[in-house]
Scaffold this motif. Structure first.
Motif, PDB file in Angstrom:
ATOM      1  N   PRO A  79      15.259   1.633  33.335  1.00 15.42           N
ATOM      2  CA  PRO A  79      16.400   0.852  33.826  1.00 15.42           C
ATOM      3  C   PRO A  79      17.421   1.729  34.544  1.00 15.42           C
ATOM      4  O   PRO A  79      17.794   2.802  34.065  1.00 15.42           O
ATOM      5  CB  PRO A  79      16.998   0.269  32.540  1.00 15.42           C
ATOM      6  N   ALA A 115      11.902  -0.764  33.784  1.00 18.42           N
ATOM      7  CA  ALA A 115      13.045  -1.226  34.569  1.00 18.42           C
ATOM      8  C   ALA A 115      13.060  -2.746  34.621  1.00 18.42           C
ATOM      9  O   ALA A 115      12.004  -3.388  34.568  1.00 18.42           O
ATOM     10  CB  ALA A 115      12.968  -0.658  35.980  1.00 18.42           C
ATOM     11  N   TYR A 137      10.940  -4.585  30.157  1.00 19.18           N
ATOM     12  CA  TYR A 137      12.320  -4.342  29.724  1.00 19.18           C
ATOM     13  C   TYR A 137      12.642  -5.063  28.417  1.00 19.18           C
ATOM     14  O   TYR A 137      13.381  -4.545  27.578  1.00 19.18           O
ATOM     15  CB  TYR A 137      13.290  -4.797  30.821  1.00 19.18           C
TER      16      TYR A 137
END
Length: 263
Positions: A79, A115, A137
């Motif tokens: 992320p 991400a 994620y």
């Protein structure tokens, strides 16, 4: 290169024939290794994983897309990561010509990164990539398959990556994992490989390894980071740090001194 040995054609044929015997032995050994790899025992995947895809939620079973075999590329992208992994980028660049062949041979290919999906979609558009790419994620997939690590794990100085405990110093790394789904819908994990184990999926090395200069990785990283760039950044400068991440402007690098595994 200018001092390389030069011989007659007959002498070259003699040397080439001697090398051919070793190449044939290597090919046989590779076939034997592939058979051993396919004979590995499997592990049933009993945990449910829900990924974020471009069009919504997807289960692990959905990633098979009706096929029985699934190749997952663990793309090194956490992320908020602004720098692009050059090794992962080079690997997935190979998909453009072969994806249709994999799909028509009962193999689905999906990249997975930790991400968020919007960040993944931004990179996908920038690079012009069309292969399936989803986000983990909101699940534990990356952690369970040992390519992402919690801060408390990193703080101990030892995390389990590439089948051993090591001081990684990074929250996200790369790898490749294989899964099989039987007729009853049961999913099995059959194989994973990391670091240089992923070179078998880098077809460009097959070309470089027969060239006079070979891989020519003679820079500070002694790896593909010495020469590979995202395919849209060649000739535009920048630098690749030891972690494999590309920075467009060298002075903004803040490069890590992390050591590189070579075997």
């Amino acid at each position: 290169m200018p001092n390389h040995l030069t011989v007659t054609r007959d002498e070259w044929l003699q040397a080439r024939t001697a090398l051919l015997a070793k190449e044939k032995a290597f090919t046989k050994m590779r076939d034997e290794l592939s058979a051993e790899r396919q004979a590995l025992p499997w592990v049933k995947v009993e945990k449910e994983y829900i990924f974020d895809g471009p069009s919504g939620k997807m289960s692990l079973a959905d990633l098979f897309n009706g096929r029985s075999q699934l190749f997952i590329k663990h793309f090194m992208m956490g992320p908020g990561q602004a720098q692009q992994c050059v090794g992962c980028s080079l690997e997935v660049d190979h998909l453009k010509g072969i994806l249709v062949h994999l799909q028509n041979h009962d193999v689905s290919y999906v990249a997975v990164a930790r991400a968020p999906i919007q960040e993944i979609n931004n990179v996908r558009r920038r690079m012009g990539w069309e292969f399936p790419w989803v986000s983990s994620y909101n699940n534990d997939f990356n952690y369970d398959f040992n390519v992402s690590f919690h801060p408390q794990e990193l703080a101990t100085g030892k995390v389990y990556y590439n089948y051993r405990l090591a001081d990684i110093g990074m929250t996200d790394l790369s790898g490749d994992s294989i899964f099989y789904r039987d007729d009853d819908g049961t999913i099995y994990h059959t194989y994973s490989t990391f670091n240089r184990g992923g070179e078998q999926f880098l077809g460009v090395y097959g070309f470089l390894d027969v060239m006079p200069k070979g891989r020519n990785e003679t820079g500070p990283n002694h790896s593909l980071g010495d020469w590979v760039r995202p395919h849209n950044m060649y000739g535009k400068g920048g630098v690749v740090e030891a972690s494999g991440r590309y920075h467009p402007v060298a002075e903004d690098c803040g490069c890590s001194s992390q050591s590189k595994e070579t075997v």
